[in-house]
Design a protein around this motif. Structure first.
Motif, PDB file in Angstrom:
ATOM      1  N   LEU A 141      -7.616  -6.829   5.143  1.00 52.91           N
ATOM      2  CA  LEU A 141      -8.470  -6.021   6.015  1.00 52.91           C
ATOM      3  C   LEU A 141      -9.740  -5.572   5.319  1.00 52.91           C
ATOM      4  O   LEU A 141     -10.763  -5.344   5.956  1.00 52.91           O
ATOM      5  CB  LEU A 141      -7.703  -4.785   6.488  1.00 52.91           C
ATOM      6  N   ALA A 186      -2.634  -5.360   4.717  1.00 58.52           N
ATOM      7  CA  ALA A 186      -3.612  -4.430   4.142  1.00 58.52           C
ATOM      8  C   ALA A 186      -4.703  -5.088   3.309  1.00 58.52           C
ATOM      9  O   ALA A 186      -5.893  -4.818   3.502  1.00 58.52           O
ATOM     10  CB  ALA A 186      -2.875  -3.377   3.311  1.00 58.52           C
ATOM     11  N   ASP A 201      -1.223   6.235   5.784  1.00 61.15           N
ATOM     12  CA  ASP A 201      -0.232   7.303   5.908  1.00 61.15           C
ATOM     13  C   ASP A 201       1.175   6.711   5.740  1.00 61.15           C
ATOM     14  O   ASP A 201       1.681   6.016   6.628  1.00 61.15           O
ATOM     15  CB  ASP A 201      -0.408   7.952   7.296  1.00 61.15           C
ATOM     16  N   VAL A 202       1.768   6.966   4.591  1.00 59.88           N
ATOM     17  CA  VAL A 202       3.054   6.351   4.262  1.00 59.88           C
ATOM     18  C   VAL A 202       4.146   6.831   5.215  1.00 59.88           C
ATOM     19  O   VAL A 202       4.968   6.041   5.679  1.00 59.88           O
ATOM     20  CB  VAL A 202       3.437   6.623   2.795  1.00 59.88           C
ATOM     21  N   GLY A 254       3.791   5.135   8.299  1.00 59.66           N
ATOM     22  CA  GLY A 254       3.733   3.680   8.111  1.00 59.66           C
ATOM     23  C   GLY A 254       2.441   3.068   8.644  1.00 59.66           C
ATOM     24  O   GLY A 254       2.399   1.915   9.054  1.00 59.66           O
ATOM     25  N   VAL A 255       1.372   3.866   8.666  1.00 64.64           N
ATOM     26  CA  VAL A 255       0.109   3.386   9.241  1.00 64.64           C
ATOM     27  C   VAL A 255      -0.951   3.223   8.149  1.00 64.64           C
ATOM     28  O   VAL A 255      -1.402   4.219   7.581  1.00 64.64           O
ATOM     29  CB  VAL A 255      -0.415   4.365  10.319  1.00 64.64           C
ATOM     30  N   PHE A 256      -1.335   2.003   7.876  1.00 66.56           N
ATOM     31  CA  PHE A 256      -2.403   1.766   6.913  1.00 66.56           C
ATOM     32  C   PHE A 256      -3.753   1.847   7.627  1.00 66.56           C
ATOM     33  O   PHE A 256      -4.602   2.660   7.286  1.00 66.56           O
ATOM     34  CB  PHE A 256      -2.225   0.396   6.258  1.00 66.56           C
ATOM     35  N   LYS A 262      -4.682   3.492  -2.802  1.00 62.51           N
ATOM     36  CA  LYS A 262      -4.799   3.027  -1.409  1.00 62.51           C
ATOM     37  C   LYS A 262      -6.034   2.158  -1.192  1.00 62.51           C
ATOM     38  O   LYS A 262      -6.080   1.322  -0.308  1.00 62.51           O
ATOM     39  CB  LYS A 262      -4.851   4.222  -0.450  1.00 62.51           C
ATOM     40  N   TRP A 322       0.824  -1.216   0.000  1.00 69.99           N
ATOM     41  CA  TRP A 322       0.000   0.000   0.000  1.00 69.99           C
ATOM     42  C   TRP A 322       0.856   1.263   0.000  1.00 69.99           C
ATOM     43  O   TRP A 322       0.379   2.347  -0.352  1.00 69.99           O
ATOM     44  CB  TRP A 322      -0.962  -0.002   1.187  1.00 69.99           C
ATOM     45  N   LYS A 323       2.110   1.124   0.382  1.00 69.44           N
ATOM     46  CA  LYS A 323       2.989   2.311   0.378  1.00 69.44           C
ATOM     47  C   LYS A 323       3.461   2.667  -1.022  1.00 69.44           C
ATOM     48  O   LYS A 323       3.998   3.749  -1.234  1.00 69.44           O
ATOM     49  CB  LYS A 323       4.201   2.060   1.272  1.00 69.44           C
TER      50      LYS A 323
END
Ligand SMILES: Cc1cc2nc3c(=O)[nH]c(=O)nc-3n(C[C@H](O)[C@H](O)[C@H](O)COP(=O)(O)O)c2cc1C
Ligand SMILES: Cc1cc2nc3c(=O)[nH]c(=O)nc-3n(C[C@H](O)[C@H](O)[C@H](O)COP(=O)(O)O)c2cc1C
Lengths: 446, 446
Positions: free
Chosen positions: A71, A68, B174-175, B178-180, A30, A23-24
């Motif tokens: 989820l 990711a 949020d890249v 590092g929080v998906f 996203k 996802w990054k």
């Protein structure tokens, strides 16, 4: 006709197995996992490259430690129905659990997809990996292996029986005689077995390929027994060449022993090719991808998935690997017990287990286009695979494979240059099963 | 803003209610019921005419005496997913039984359709009319009314709870950090009720319209209680103007008594308009259609549907109507008991009952375009309907209605001239429900 290999595309949104941090990646939307346009584009690209099938895995359980894509994902049958009307020839294989679905419902939904896609549907029968699924369906505990696989086998029998409810010529729709249905061509099932009682008939005509194709994924003794008896396609886990050869041989032997034609069990080995301009660049890329996502806590969380979503955070990381064999018994037994065995044999701590199970192991299909084509051809020729269920990180990676590797396979004569037909059966080389009631009538008449 | 009416199109292939012989019509493809292109074209025509919703009814049981469309039909959710990507603004309402489905599965499939359609999904909650369905799901007997409706109410609660598993901002992706997923925005349900135990969370983000719209169809005391409590849209059976007014008043009063805004329960009356150039031509057409399909044996077969698919052929046609009230108790009780009462009150034989229940009764919406527009406007203004769930015989009849009647309704200011938005909620004037967990957090913070 020389034997040619089969290709499926395993579709993921923001990250499949081993692609937790995808996802990054700037190139991946996203919300790709729930973006139907993303899937349609994938399927169209795979179809342009003449892939046999577009493949959707599934789960019905999450916790916050899952990667990711897990989820947030679309339900496979709704996803594939939407894709169906934007494609023409590629097969559409959806994963659905026989443990937490009713066969009447499954029969309807897959037959419906087969009508909508004009004969391209396949059902990947799984028994559900994630033990926590049971608690989403009213059960405290995941069913044990024998029950799950007994249920799976009976579910496939029931579903196939329902798919034969109507004979192919059940609807004369003859205006002059005023006859829409010929009622002698409509058959109840009246199934009463250990796990299910289903009267039938199904309220859906026989589908364009006779019956949707049955896939299977699951490698335990019970899983192999099921595969040998009912599977027409198999999603095999991969591993080393030798492991894949052993698995391949075992399944084909089992099928033959049951009187089945082993060519009618198409084994697709799961693979995540990494292609770049040179071997060196591909291996560097593969390593970089691994490093970018090398997060211990995430790996600790994910380890739990093989042990019924067990939470490993309370344990001492540097003590010997805890005694969790019993937790594997119901879920991914094969994988969980392998981990336990290795930990015991090599005397590993929890920390070491986490590092070991998520060790960097490049895909055997990493390299320049020629190298990857070589490897795909070699495994195919060496009796390890009838083809591959491929996953790619990004859409660009799929496009690169289609542009650079597929033509090489075609030049070598191991991959098609046009579709054999517009049904999944036609492209996998599988026969159309005759309707059982038509057969019975014909054999009685002889 | 003046109150305007809502229109849904109830889609059938070769023949909906009262259109048993439609398959004989040259203009209708014999396989229309399973032809996805036929449905896509219907939905697009309805969308061009600014209909609120495209509506798919359902059943999971047949016997050979059922009319053509029932014998062979696509499963509603797969059908609607395929239609979703070929339309943009029209709502997509699928019928699914709460009696023979698991809420986790229902929640996933409808939320998935809501993502695929970008906010146009609706679930028409039914408890299954056809008693024979039970035998397709392992039960000897259809569940009784209180159980079915208790289950329906709890199923809706569970499904809505699952739809709120994620708060709207659960995925910061949020890249830099590092929080998906923000795990504090993911909520288990841990439901344990009389009919279901469901842990959750759902593995699907909150859908584009917050939650798919809940429809309901069923007119018994139990059905009305359910409607008043949970329905945002209702498929009402129609009948006479007075009957519809009484039903409308009753539902709105019940909803208000429960503290709900009656405007947020949109009542769509089922109607099958017959439009022609003059009133006389329309009535002649309507009569001709009836006569062309006036087959006693078929009607005898279909009578059984209100009595648990009871077979009436062994009875003496000229003896008093048999004592079958008990057979109605589990299935279409309301309709079945009405028939029994009338037979007793009027001292009817079985033959007379068949003739009476299938007596020629033209739709109140039969006539020239102006006449039909008048009637639609009148029922709407007279407190009998917030709109209509329309069915047409052929695609040409739908096109005629779109071309000739819709503009009249628009000219009178009772129908939209453009969509209010691209979600079903926006067009039905329904609020987007706030996520319960977000609400709870906000109210705790106050
Ligand atoms: C390659 C492969 C793919 C699988 N895909 C799924 C899947 O998508 N969903 C799922 O619930 N289980 C999946 N399974 C797991 C099986 O359903 C099975 O429950 C699990 O692997 C444990 O059984 P086993 O020991 O027989 O493999 C997969 C298994 C394999 C080997
Ligand atoms: C206008 C209308 C449409 C309905 N549509 C369906 C349907 O598509 N499928 C179904 O199983 N039941 C349908 N129902 C029936 C309800 O599910 C219910 O089981 C049945 O009518 C008996 O309940 P009741 O007496 O509350 O109406 C419908 C009912 C009405 C009034």
């Amino acid at each position: 006709m020389p034997r040619t290999l089969h290709l499926a595309l395993s579709a993921y949104g923001v990250g499949g197995p081993g692609q937790h941090g995808l996802w990054k990646d700037q190139r991946v939307p996203k919300n790709a996992s729930v973006d139907i346009d993303y899937y349609i584009r994938q399927a169209q690209t795979a179809e342009a490259a003449l892939f046999d099938a577009y493949f959707i895995v599934d789960s019905q359980f999450i916790n916050a430690s899952y990667p990711a894509h897990y989820l947030n994902r679309l339900e496979p049958l709704t996803l594939l129905s939407a894709v169906a009307t934007h494609t023409r020839s590629i097969g559409l294989v959806g994963t659905a659990s026989s443990t937490y679905n009713s066969p009447f419902n499954l029969a309807r939904r897959f037959a419906s997809l087969d009508h909508i896609s004009h004969g391209r549907a396949g059902w990947n029968v799984v028994t559900s990996f994630d033990t926590g699924t049971s608690r989403n369906y009213g059960l405290d505990e995941h069913l044990d292996y024998p029950t799950r696989y007994g249920r799976a086998e009976e579910a496939v029998d029931v579903v196939r029986g329902l798919w034969d409810s109507y004979e192919d010529d059940a609807f004369p729709a003859d205006v002059d005689r005023g006859v829409f249905l010929d009622p002698s061509k409509l058959h109840a099932l009246d199934h009463a077995g250990e796990h299910f009682r289903v009267a039938g008939p199904l309220n859906l005509a026989r589908s364009p390929q006779g019956q949707p194709v049955i896939f299977q994924a699951g490698v335990s003794e019970e899983g192999r027994t099921l595969a040998a008896r009912v599977a027409e396609g198999i999603y095999a886990p991969g591993g080393t060449l030798a492991e894949s050869q052993a698995y391949y041989r075992d399944i084909k032997d089992r099928a033959a022993a049951l009187g089945r034609d082993p060519d009618h069990v198409v084994i697709l080995v799961g693979a995540g090719p990494v292609v770049a301009s040179t071997d060196k660049a591909a291996h560097r890329l593969s390593r970089d991808i691994f490093e970018a996502d090398n997060d211990f806590d995430r790996k600790l969380g994910f380890l739990g998935r093989s042990f019924g979503s067990h939470d490993f955070t309370p344990y001492d990381l540097d003590a010997p690997f805890p005694d969790v064999a019993h937790l594997a018994e119901r879920s991914g037994r094969t994988r969980g017990l392998e981990i336990v065995r290795q930990a015991r044999d090599e005397n590993l701590t929890l920390r070491q287990v986490v590092e070991t199970v998520s060790e960097y192991t490049p895909s055997p299909f990493t390299g320049a286009p020629d190298t990857v084509a070589d490897a795909l051809e070699h495994w195919f020729a060496a009796g390890a695979a009838d083809g591959y269920n491929l996953r790619f990180r990004t859409h660009e990676d799929l496009e690169r494979f289609a542009a650079d590797v597929v033509p090489l396979l075609q030049k070598r004569g191991v991959f098609r240059t046009e579709y054999a037909g517009d049904t999944l059966r036609a492209n996998l080389g599988l026969p159309v099963p005759a309707n059982r009631h038509t057969l019975a009538r014909e054999s009685a008449a002889r």
